[in-house]
Enzyme design. Structure first.
Site, PDB file in Angstrom:
ATOM      1  N   LYS A 106       0.826  -1.000   0.134  1.00 45.17           N
ATOM      2  CA  LYS A 106       0.231  -0.026  -0.189  1.00 45.17           C
ATOM      3  C   LYS A 106       0.489   1.077   0.240  1.00 45.17           C
ATOM      4  O   LYS A 106       0.351   2.367   0.361  1.00 45.17           O
ATOM      5  CB  LYS A 106      -0.999   0.017   1.257  1.00 45.17           C
ATOM      6  CG  LYS A 106      -1.642  -1.073   1.652  1.00 45.17           C
ATOM      7  CD  LYS A 106      -2.752  -1.429   2.696  1.00 45.17           C
ATOM      8  CE  LYS A 106      -4.058  -2.344   2.316  1.00 45.17           C
ATOM      9  NZ  LYS A 106      -4.769  -2.739   3.644  1.00 45.17           N
ATOM     10  N   GLY A 107       2.194   0.728  -0.080  1.00 43.50           N
ATOM     11  CA  GLY A 107       2.980   2.490  -0.187  1.00 43.50           C
ATOM     12  C   GLY A 107       3.682   2.685   1.258  1.00 43.50           C
ATOM     13  O   GLY A 107       4.404   4.042   1.454  1.00 43.50           O
ATOM     14  N   ALA A 140       9.643  -5.934  -2.400  1.00 44.29           N
ATOM     15  CA  ALA A 140      11.584  -4.647  -2.112  1.00 44.29           C
ATOM     16  C   ALA A 140      12.045  -4.558  -2.435  1.00 44.29           C
ATOM     17  O   ALA A 140      12.340  -2.986  -2.421  1.00 44.29           O
ATOM     18  CB  ALA A 140      11.639  -5.716  -0.818  1.00 44.29           C
ATOM     19  N   TYR A 144      12.715   0.036  -3.097  1.00 48.46           N
ATOM     20  CA  TYR A 144      13.550   0.401  -3.537  1.00 48.46           C
ATOM     21  C   TYR A 144      14.330   1.877  -4.191  1.00 48.46           C
ATOM     22  O   TYR A 144      13.971   2.380  -4.338  1.00 48.46           O
ATOM     23  CB  TYR A 144      14.793  -0.265  -2.835  1.00 48.46           C
ATOM     24  CG  TYR A 144      14.139  -1.555  -1.840  1.00 48.46           C
ATOM     25  CD1 TYR A 144      14.206  -0.405  -0.547  1.00 48.46           C
ATOM     26  CD2 TYR A 144      15.020  -2.928  -1.392  1.00 48.46           C
ATOM     27  CE1 TYR A 144      13.738  -1.331   0.399  1.00 48.46           C
ATOM     28  CE2 TYR A 144      14.720  -3.327  -0.465  1.00 48.46           C
ATOM     29  CZ  TYR A 144      13.523  -2.843   0.409  1.00 48.46           C
ATOM     30  OH  TYR A 144      14.035  -3.544   1.773  1.00 48.46           O
TER      31      TYR A 144
HETATM   32  C1  LIG Z   1       9.266  -4.086   1.265  1.00 54.14           C
HETATM   33  C2  LIG Z   1       8.682  -3.013   2.118  1.00 54.14           C
HETATM   34  C3  LIG Z   1       8.852  -1.771   2.974  1.00 54.14           C
HETATM   35  C4  LIG Z   1       8.071  -1.986   0.511  1.00 54.14           C
HETATM   36  O1  LIG Z   1       7.077  -1.210   1.140  1.00 54.14           O
HETATM   37  P1  LIG Z   1       5.750  -1.575   0.477  1.00 54.14           P
HETATM   38  O2  LIG Z   1       5.001  -0.009   1.175  1.00 54.14           O
HETATM   39  O3  LIG Z   1       4.780  -2.990   1.185  1.00 54.14           O
HETATM   40  O4  LIG Z   1       5.562  -1.124  -1.259  1.00 54.14           O
HETATM   41  P2  LIG Z   1       4.799  -0.523  -2.174  1.00 54.14           P
HETATM   42  O5  LIG Z   1       3.513  -0.219  -1.830  1.00 54.14           O
HETATM   43  O6  LIG Z   1       5.470   0.674  -2.624  1.00 54.14           O
HETATM   44  O7  LIG Z   1       5.574  -1.688  -3.564  1.00 54.14           O
HETATM   45  C5  LIG Z   1       6.209  -1.547  -4.106  1.00 54.14           C
HETATM   46  C6  LIG Z   1       6.243  -2.267  -5.237  1.00 54.14           C
HETATM   47  O8  LIG Z   1       6.128  -2.986  -4.918  1.00 54.14           O
HETATM   48  C7  LIG Z   1       5.281  -3.631  -6.422  1.00 54.14           C
HETATM   49  N1  LIG Z   1       4.485  -4.837  -5.409  1.00 54.14           N
HETATM   50  C8  LIG Z   1       3.542  -5.297  -4.426  1.00 54.14           C
HETATM   51  N2  LIG Z   1       3.583  -6.555  -4.247  1.00 54.14           N
HETATM   52  C9  LIG Z   1       3.743  -7.223  -4.584  1.00 54.14           C
HETATM   53  C10 LIG Z   1       4.129  -8.675  -4.700  1.00 54.14           C
HETATM   54  N3  LIG Z   1       3.766  -9.005  -4.019  1.00 54.14           N
HETATM   55  N4  LIG Z   1       4.969  -9.197  -5.560  1.00 54.14           N
HETATM   56  C11 LIG Z   1       6.100  -8.468  -6.329  1.00 54.14           C
HETATM   57  N5  LIG Z   1       5.663  -7.052  -6.413  1.00 54.14           N
HETATM   58  C12 LIG Z   1       4.832  -5.980  -5.544  1.00 54.14           C
HETATM   59  C13 LIG Z   1       4.168  -2.463  -6.515  1.00 54.14           C
HETATM   60  O9  LIG Z   1       2.951  -3.166  -7.480  1.00 54.14           O
HETATM   61  C14 LIG Z   1       4.764  -1.704  -6.265  1.00 54.14           C
HETATM   62  O10 LIG Z   1       5.328  -1.254  -7.470  1.00 54.14           O
HETATM   63  P3  LIG Z   1       4.672  -0.272  -8.175  1.00 54.14           P
HETATM   64  O11 LIG Z   1       4.014   0.411  -7.313  1.00 54.14           O
HETATM   65  O12 LIG Z   1       5.451   0.286  -9.153  1.00 54.14           O
HETATM   66  O13 LIG Z   1       3.048  -0.830  -8.400  1.00 54.14           O
HETATM   67  C15 LIG Z   1       7.080  -3.716   2.444  1.00 54.14           C
HETATM   68  O14 LIG Z   1       6.260  -4.794   1.293  1.00 54.14           O
HETATM   69  C16 LIG Z   1       7.736  -5.189   3.447  1.00 54.14           C
HETATM   70  O15 LIG Z   1       7.910  -4.067   4.806  1.00 54.14           O
HETATM   71  N6  LIG Z   1       7.790  -6.067   3.664  1.00 54.14           N
HETATM   72  C17 LIG Z   1       7.919  -7.022   4.187  1.00 54.14           C
HETATM   73  C18 LIG Z   1       9.391  -7.441   4.734  1.00 54.14           C
HETATM   74  C19 LIG Z   1      10.257  -7.273   3.691  1.00 54.14           C
HETATM   75  O16 LIG Z   1      10.375  -7.500   2.461  1.00 54.14           O
HETATM   76  N7  LIG Z   1      11.430  -5.936   3.971  1.00 54.14           N
HETATM   77  C20 LIG Z   1      12.745  -5.946   3.653  1.00 54.14           C
HETATM   78  C21 LIG Z   1      13.769  -6.467   3.611  1.00 54.14           C
HETATM   79  S1  LIG Z   1      15.110  -6.113   2.167  1.00 54.14           S
END
Ligand SMILES: CC(C)(COP(=O)(O)OP(=O)(O)OC[C@H]1O[C@@H](n2cnc3c(N)ncnc32)[C@H](O)[C@@H]1OP(=O)(O)O)[C@@H](O)C(=O)NCCC(=O)NCCS
Length: 190
Positions: A106-107, A140, A144
């Protein structure tokens, strides 16, 4: 002038603040989601629900950390840290985790990362931030990249997760790249 080590960082939808002892209950409620822990390299058969003790340790580690914040949306949803800060070379590594499965994609994590980058480059005057991320963590990596990070390399078979070897991707972002990056305009507070 001494810089506040844990400034509250306010974004549009998330607030980053220092952890306190009252956060233990909220950490317990978040649980340990196997899909999320897998992204940190924890194999599914190693996942256990949090206990009051492990939740208290999680909170205390953030309290004791020189630059760590909890991520709050309408409630506590995760953590973000600047690790290994090196003021000689003006660099650090970033770690971020949304721990509530309903808050992924959700960003909110991307916004938290941008807020910490604003603090790292704007407040701390760091020159470089790096991130290590498992190659299968495509969400992730995309998040990034949205913050301006570039893929710099790949460490082959650096992690053993769920009975298989996985590569780590190394990503980096430099201060001038961040300043020039279009996403910077959307940061609520630097
Ligand atoms: C990684 C993390 C910080 C990203 O934050 P987020 O707010 O969830 O990310 P976003 O919602 O901005 O989505 C990032 C992008 O990934 C895409 N995305 C979303 N879900 C996805 C999935 N399941 N698989 C692949 N891509 C995905 C989105 O479409 C978005 O890209 P876009 O804006 O170009 O469409 C968060 O998801 C998180 O904490 N995840 C769990 C723990 C983790 O992975 N930590 C990082 C360890 S290095």
């Amino acid at each position: 002038m001494q810089l506040d080590t844990h400034p509250v960082l306010e974004g549009r939808r998330v607030t980053l603040r220092q952890a306190h002892s009252g956060d233990v209950e909220a950490r317990l409620r978040l649980g340990n989601d196997p899909d999320i822990l897998e992204m940190f390299g924890v194999s599914r058969d190693a996942v256990r629900p949090p206990t009051p003790e492990s939740a208290a340790r999680w909170v205390q580690k953030l309290i004791d950390h020189p630059r760590a914040w909890v991520i709050e949306a309408d409630r506590l949803i995760g953590e973000v840290r600047l690790d290994r800060i090196d003021m000689q070379d003006r660099r650090a590594s970033l770690a971020v985790g949304i721990l509530d499965p309903e808050c992924l994609g959700k960003g909110l994590g991307t916004e938290a990362t941008m807020l910490v980058l604003g603090h790292a480059f704007g407040g701390l005057k760091l020159h470089r931030i790096s991130i290590r991320v498992l190659a299968f963590n495509t969400r992730a990596i995309r998040s990034y990249q949205k913050c301006g990070f570039l893929i710099e390399g790949r460490e082959r078979e650096a992690a053993f997760v769920n009975g298989q070897w996985h590569d780590d991707i190394i990503m980096g972002l430099l201060e001038h790249e961040f300043a020039d990056f279009p996403g910077v305009a959307s940061i609520g507070n630097r």
